[in-house]
Write a protein that holds these residues in place. Structure first.
Motif, PDB file in Angstrom:
ATOM      1  N   ALA A 258      34.453  17.631  24.667  1.00 37.21           N
ATOM      2  CA  ALA A 258      33.482  18.564  25.259  1.00 37.21           C
ATOM      3  C   ALA A 258      32.284  17.760  25.762  1.00 37.21           C
ATOM      4  N   PRO A 259      32.463  16.982  26.835  1.00 33.93           N
ATOM      5  CA  PRO A 259      31.341  16.184  27.325  1.00 33.93           C
ATOM      6  C   PRO A 259      30.144  17.080  27.651  1.00 33.93           C
ATOM      7  N   ALA A 260      28.962  16.634  27.241  1.00 35.91           N
ATOM      8  CA  ALA A 260      27.759  17.458  27.413  1.00 35.91           C
ATOM      9  C   ALA A 260      26.665  16.631  28.084  1.00 35.91           C
ATOM     10  N   ILE A 261      25.920  17.293  28.944  1.00 31.88           N
ATOM     11  CA  ILE A 261      24.829  16.607  29.647  1.00 31.88           C
ATOM     12  C   ILE A 261      23.560  17.445  29.515  1.00 31.88           C
ATOM     13  N   ARG A 262      22.512  16.805  29.038  1.00 31.79           N
ATOM     14  CA  ARG A 262      21.212  17.486  28.966  1.00 31.79           C
ATOM     15  C   ARG A 262      20.572  17.391  30.338  1.00 31.79           C
ATOM     16  N   ALA A 263      20.206  18.531  30.903  1.00 31.84           N
ATOM     17  CA  ALA A 263      19.659  18.557  32.268  1.00 31.84           C
ATOM     18  C   ALA A 263      18.147  18.395  32.238  1.00 31.84           C
ATOM     19  N   ASN A 264      17.613  17.803  33.314  1.00 30.19           N
ATOM     20  CA  ASN A 264      16.151  17.785  33.404  1.00 30.19           C
ATOM     21  C   ASN A 264      15.680  19.174  33.864  1.00 30.19           C
ATOM     22  N   ALA A 265      14.350  19.373  33.845  1.00 29.52           N
ATOM     23  CA  ALA A 265      13.800  20.714  34.101  1.00 29.52           C
ATOM     24  C   ALA A 265      14.176  21.205  35.500  1.00 29.52           C
ATOM     25  N   ALA A 266      14.145  20.305  36.493  1.00 28.62           N
ATOM     26  CA  ALA A 266      14.429  20.730  37.871  1.00 28.62           C
ATOM     27  C   ALA A 266      15.870  21.214  37.991  1.00 28.62           C
ATOM     28  N   VAL A 267      16.796  20.455  37.428  1.00 32.12           N
ATOM     29  CA  VAL A 267      18.212  20.837  37.517  1.00 32.12           C
ATOM     30  C   VAL A 267      18.457  22.152  36.770  1.00 32.12           C
ATOM     31  N   TRP A 268      17.777  22.322  35.651  1.00 33.12           N
ATOM     32  CA  TRP A 268      18.019  23.521  34.854  1.00 33.12           C
ATOM     33  C   TRP A 268      17.452  24.766  35.535  1.00 33.12           C
ATOM     34  N   HIS A 269      16.247  24.637  36.095  1.00 32.15           N
ATOM     35  CA  HIS A 269      15.556  25.841  36.569  1.00 32.15           C
ATOM     36  C   HIS A 269      15.752  26.136  38.055  1.00 32.15           C
ATOM     37  N   LEU A 270      15.951  25.107  38.892  1.00 26.38           N
ATOM     38  CA  LEU A 270      16.079  25.363  40.327  1.00 26.38           C
ATOM     39  C   LEU A 270      17.531  25.670  40.674  1.00 26.38           C
ATOM     40  N   ARG A 271      17.745  26.826  41.252  1.00 29.49           N
ATOM     41  CA  ARG A 271      19.115  27.274  41.497  1.00 29.49           C
ATOM     42  C   ARG A 271      19.903  26.272  42.354  1.00 29.49           C
ATOM     43  N   SER A 272      19.268  25.775  43.425  1.00 28.62           N
ATOM     44  CA  SER A 272      19.995  24.870  44.330  1.00 28.62           C
ATOM     45  C   SER A 272      20.286  23.527  43.644  1.00 28.62           C
ATOM     46  N   ALA A 273      19.315  23.049  42.856  1.00 27.16           N
ATOM     47  CA  ALA A 273      19.531  21.773  42.157  1.00 27.16           C
ATOM     48  C   ALA A 273      20.646  21.927  41.119  1.00 27.16           C
TER      49      ALA A 273
ATOM     50  N   VAL B 279      33.390  15.492  41.555  1.00 27.82           N
ATOM     51  CA  VAL B 279      33.480  14.031  41.435  1.00 27.82           C
ATOM     52  C   VAL B 279      33.916  13.617  40.022  1.00 27.82           C
ATOM     53  N   ASN B 280      33.239  14.139  39.022  1.00 26.81           N
ATOM     54  CA  ASN B 280      33.573  13.699  37.665  1.00 26.81           C
ATOM     55  C   ASN B 280      34.746  14.466  37.048  1.00 26.81           C
ATOM     56  N   GLY B 281      35.091  15.594  37.659  1.00 28.06           N
ATOM     57  CA  GLY B 281      36.190  16.390  37.085  1.00 28.06           C
ATOM     58  C   GLY B 281      35.755  17.161  35.849  1.00 28.06           C
ATOM     59  N   PHE B 282      34.452  17.457  35.753  1.00 26.97           N
ATOM     60  CA  PHE B 282      33.924  18.205  34.601  1.00 26.97           C
ATOM     61  C   PHE B 282      33.762  19.675  34.994  1.00 26.97           C
ATOM     62  N   GLU B 283      34.461  20.556  34.313  1.00 28.58           N
ATOM     63  CA  GLU B 283      34.319  21.989  34.587  1.00 28.58           C
ATOM     64  C   GLU B 283      33.419  22.630  33.547  1.00 28.58           C
ATOM     65  N   LEU B 284      32.460  23.402  34.040  1.00 27.03           N
ATOM     66  CA  LEU B 284      31.454  23.983  33.138  1.00 27.03           C
ATOM     67  C   LEU B 284      32.101  24.982  32.177  1.00 27.03           C
ATOM     68  N   VAL B 285      31.765  24.827  30.902  1.00 26.15           N
ATOM     69  CA  VAL B 285      32.260  25.745  29.877  1.00 26.15           C
ATOM     70  C   VAL B 285      31.103  26.579  29.329  1.00 26.15           C
ATOM     71  N   GLU B 286      29.955  25.942  29.179  1.00 25.86           N
ATOM     72  CA  GLU B 286      28.837  26.620  28.523  1.00 25.86           C
ATOM     73  C   GLU B 286      27.524  26.001  28.968  1.00 25.86           C
ATOM     74  N   ALA B 287      26.494  26.834  29.127  1.00 29.15           N
ATOM     75  CA  ALA B 287      25.136  26.339  29.391  1.00 29.15           C
ATOM     76  C   ALA B 287      24.282  26.727  28.195  1.00 29.15           C
ATOM     77  N   ARG B 288      23.851  25.737  27.422  1.00 30.71           N
ATOM     78  CA  ARG B 288      23.083  26.022  26.202  1.00 30.71           C
ATOM     79  C   ARG B 288      21.596  25.995  26.533  1.00 30.71           C
ATOM     80  N   ARG B 289      21.015  27.196  26.551  1.00 30.01           N
ATOM     81  CA  ARG B 289      19.644  27.323  27.041  1.00 30.01           C
ATOM     82  C   ARG B 289      18.649  26.586  26.154  1.00 30.01           C
ATOM     83  N   LEU B 290      18.781  26.736  24.837  1.00 31.07           N
ATOM     84  CA  LEU B 290      17.789  26.134  23.942  1.00 31.07           C
ATOM     85  C   LEU B 290      17.745  24.616  24.075  1.00 31.07           C
ATOM     86  N   GLU B 291      18.918  24.003  24.219  1.00 25.37           N
ATOM     87  CA  GLU B 291      18.969  22.527  24.328  1.00 25.37           C
ATOM     88  C   GLU B 291      18.950  22.077  25.786  1.00 25.37           C
TER      89      GLU B 291
END
Ligand code: SF4
Ligand code: SF4
Length: 172
Positions: A52-67, A78-90
């Motif tokens: 379950a590879p996980a990436i912590r997003a910076n504020a711009a990526v998390w909050h800006l819809r286009s980013a 590119v990486n072949g990573f399909e989104l499973v979950e967006a953990r808001r608190l982290e």
């Protein structure tokens, strides 16, 4: 699906950028907060970090819809990573990696895997108490561990206490 030439080239460029960013961020953190944990042990190729590879997003990526859309597109295309979950608190995206075969526990594009796969678990070493995935063959070793081991060896304590202190203080 195994990476073709285009994806391999895109990932190679992204890896250069990832490595440059890491060098800069870690140098800055070392200057600001002093030495971090060292990395002991070895990779056992257990593939726990592929589940379950996980990436912590910076504020711009998390909050800006286009980013966010561009980031997730890149991860999928590119990486072949399909989104499973967006953990808001982290502020963390958790993915399923399409290169990972859960039966064989192998990566079908190991030679072209992204920088974050190559870097795990080094990114955790600047945390106050790094927690690696269960079963990972690496372990964090506290800064100044050698000096503390020498001091501990001169103390009159039982072997059991010594072993517990070494484990709890992450000295080896
Ligand atoms: S790209 Fe390969 S190494 Fe990285 S998470 Fe997927 S299967 Fe694991
Ligand atoms: S979890 Fe640790 S030991 Fe297992 S493959 Fe990843 S880095 Fe290697």
């Amino acid at each position: 699906m195994r990476d073709g030439t285009f994806r391999a080239a895109a990932k190679w460029v992204a890896r250069l950028r990832f490595a440059a960013d890491l060098r800069a961020v870690r140098a800055w953190r070392r200057q600001r907060s002093g030495p971090t944990f060292d990395l002991g042990g070895d990779c056992r190729r257990c593939a726990a970090c592929c589940e379950a590879p996980a990436i912590r997003a910076n504020a711009a990526v998390w909050h800006l819809r286009s980013a966010r859309a561009a980031f997730l597109w890149w991860q999928r295309a590119v990486n072949g990573f399909e989104l499973v979950e967006a953990r808001r608190l982290e502020r963390t995206f958790v993915f399923r990696c399409t290169h990972f075969d859960p039966q064989t526990r192998l990566c079908d594009s190991y030679e072209t895997r992204p920088g974050m796969c190559r870097d795990y678990p080094r990114g955790l070493l600047d945390q106050p108490a790094p927690e690696l995935l269960p079963g990972c063959g690496y372990r964090p070793i506290a800064p100044g561990a050698l000096r503390m081991l020498t001091a501990l060896d001169s103390q009159r304590i039982s072997d059991e206490q010594r072993a517990r202190l070494k484990r709890d203080l992450r000295l080896e």
